[in-house]
Motif scaffolding. Structure first.
Motif, PDB file in Angstrom:
ATOM      1  N   SER A  45     -12.045  -1.131  -5.247  1.00  0.00           N
ATOM      2  CA  SER A  45     -11.507  -2.343  -5.875  1.00  0.00           C
ATOM      3  C   SER A  45     -10.992  -3.329  -4.832  1.00  0.00           C
ATOM      4  O   SER A  45     -11.164  -4.543  -4.981  1.00  0.00           O
ATOM      5  N   ASP A  65      -2.135  -8.715  -4.708  1.00  0.00           N
ATOM      6  CA  ASP A  65      -2.940  -7.603  -5.210  1.00  0.00           C
ATOM      7  C   ASP A  65      -2.250  -6.269  -4.970  1.00  0.00           C
ATOM      8  O   ASP A  65      -2.196  -5.407  -5.854  1.00  0.00           O
ATOM      9  N   LYS A  69      -0.927  -4.013  -8.092  1.00  0.00           N
ATOM     10  CA  LYS A  69      -1.376  -2.645  -8.342  1.00  0.00           C
ATOM     11  C   LYS A  69      -0.206  -1.664  -8.269  1.00  0.00           C
ATOM     12  O   LYS A  69      -0.093  -0.751  -9.093  1.00  0.00           O
ATOM     13  N   GLN A 117      -7.542  -6.242 -12.310  1.00  0.00           N
ATOM     14  CA  GLN A 117      -7.407  -5.053 -11.477  1.00  0.00           C
ATOM     15  C   GLN A 117      -6.081  -4.353 -11.769  1.00  0.00           C
ATOM     16  O   GLN A 117      -6.043  -3.126 -11.964  1.00  0.00           O
TER      17      GLN A 117
END
Length: 334
Positions: A45, A65, A69, A117
């Motif tokens: 990813s 990001d 996550k 994501q």
């Protein structure tokens, strides 16, 4: 040569190296099955996000990001243990998250990619937190892996760009910044929330072992208009079946074979490399990559592909149904 130059080399080359290292470490290291999948999943990813940027800055998207996550996995682990009135708090959180993903899909593709994501990792950690012996250790492993992969791939890209022969293959796709009005974003958010709720509810009622594939497919299939959603549904269903079928045949012919991790690396790299050729090619290779990833060391050879195909059909149909209703309501309103 011209066709080679149009491929996504600047992402594919560092992705190949990172996936190779991560696959070797996950196979050689003393990692549990959830930890192996987490390491491989976050490596892949992270590789798909190379080249994207927020407000003209790539490092900003990378930081967001990692934080996204990390927060999503921690929230999933926490909410996976909490209920309200006998209902897990995971379900309303996934629907609210889907609304955010839908809104950002009409604003900025980089932020949409980042949000979907995080949404996916939240769902995975929330649904399967009880399968990890040390869930908080898993959170730290994912965050550390993500940071290492981003740093490693950044160094590889800088090294490649210093080589003049690579510059003509340095094809980084631009970011699609739509910047739709607030009302348009809100309308898309509402559709995404309803479609995901329907897909998730049906997947749970059917007892799918991996129910997150259905709402995930919904978010990828749903488009701003009915015609585009219909075309997206057909494309994604056909290419998903082809990718899953090819990967399943391979794992059935070579169950537990040492070549499967190599094929995982190659298909994952190919998905990123051939992305400029079109979304159907990417989806087919992505489906094969995921089947190979979850099947390595897992006896449920056919189930992995079967559940993904069923989840794609459920998610796609719910997206189309929601879009049809939204289309009718919109026409009546105007």
């Amino acid at each position: 040569m011209e066709k080679l130059e149009t491929l996504n080399w600047v992402q594919a080359v560092p992705a190949f190296i990172a996936l190779s290292v991560a696959t070797w470490l996950s196979q050689a290291g003393d990692l549990s099955r959830p930890e192996q999948i987490a390491v491989l999943g976050v490596t892949f990813s992270a590789s798909t996000g190379l080249g994207r940027q927020v407000a003209g800055r790539r490092w900003l998207l990378a930081v967001l990001d990692v934080l996204g996550k990390g927060f999503a996995i921690a929230a999933g682990v926490l909410l996976g243990t909490l209920t309200l009135g006998g209902v897990s708090l995971v379900w309303p959180a996934m629907i609210l998250g889907a609304c955010l993903v839908g809104a950002l899909s009409r604003h900025d593709k980089a932020l949409w990619w980042l949000s979907i994501q995080s949404w996916l990792f939240f769902g995975l950690s929330a649904l399967f937190f009880d399968q990890a012996e040390a869930p908080w250790q898993l959170v730290m492993l994912v965050v550390a892996t993500h940071i290492l992969v981003l740093g490693f791939e950044h160094c590889v890209i800088r090294g490649l760009r210093s080589w003049s022969g690579f510059r003509r293959w340095d094809n980084v796709m631009g970011v699609d910044h739509e910047g739709a009005p607030i009302l348009t974003m809100g309308w898309q958010a509402a559709q995404s929330g309803v479609a995901v709720a329907l897909a998730l509810g049906l997947a749970l009622m059917m007892g799918l072992s991996r129910p997150y594939w259905a709402p995930m497919s919904t978010l990828f299939v749903l488009r701003p208009d009915l015609k585009a959603t219909r075309a997206s549904l057909v494309t994604r269903c056909v290419t998903t079946v082809l990718g899953c079928l090819a990967a399943t045949i391979v794992v059935m012919v070579l169950p537990g074979h040492w070549v499967l991790p190599i094929l995982f690396v190659l298909t994952g790299t190919a998905a990123i490399l051939f992305l400029p050729l079109g979304f159907p090619v990417f989806v087919a290779l992505l489906s094969a990559t995921i089947v190979l990833m979850v099947t390595m060391g897992n006896a449920a050879l056919v189930e992995n592909a079967e559940v993904r195909v069923i989840g794609t059909l459920i998610g796609g149909v719910m997206a189309l149904l929601t879009q049809v209703v939204a289309h009718v309501l919109f026409r009546r309103a105007v």
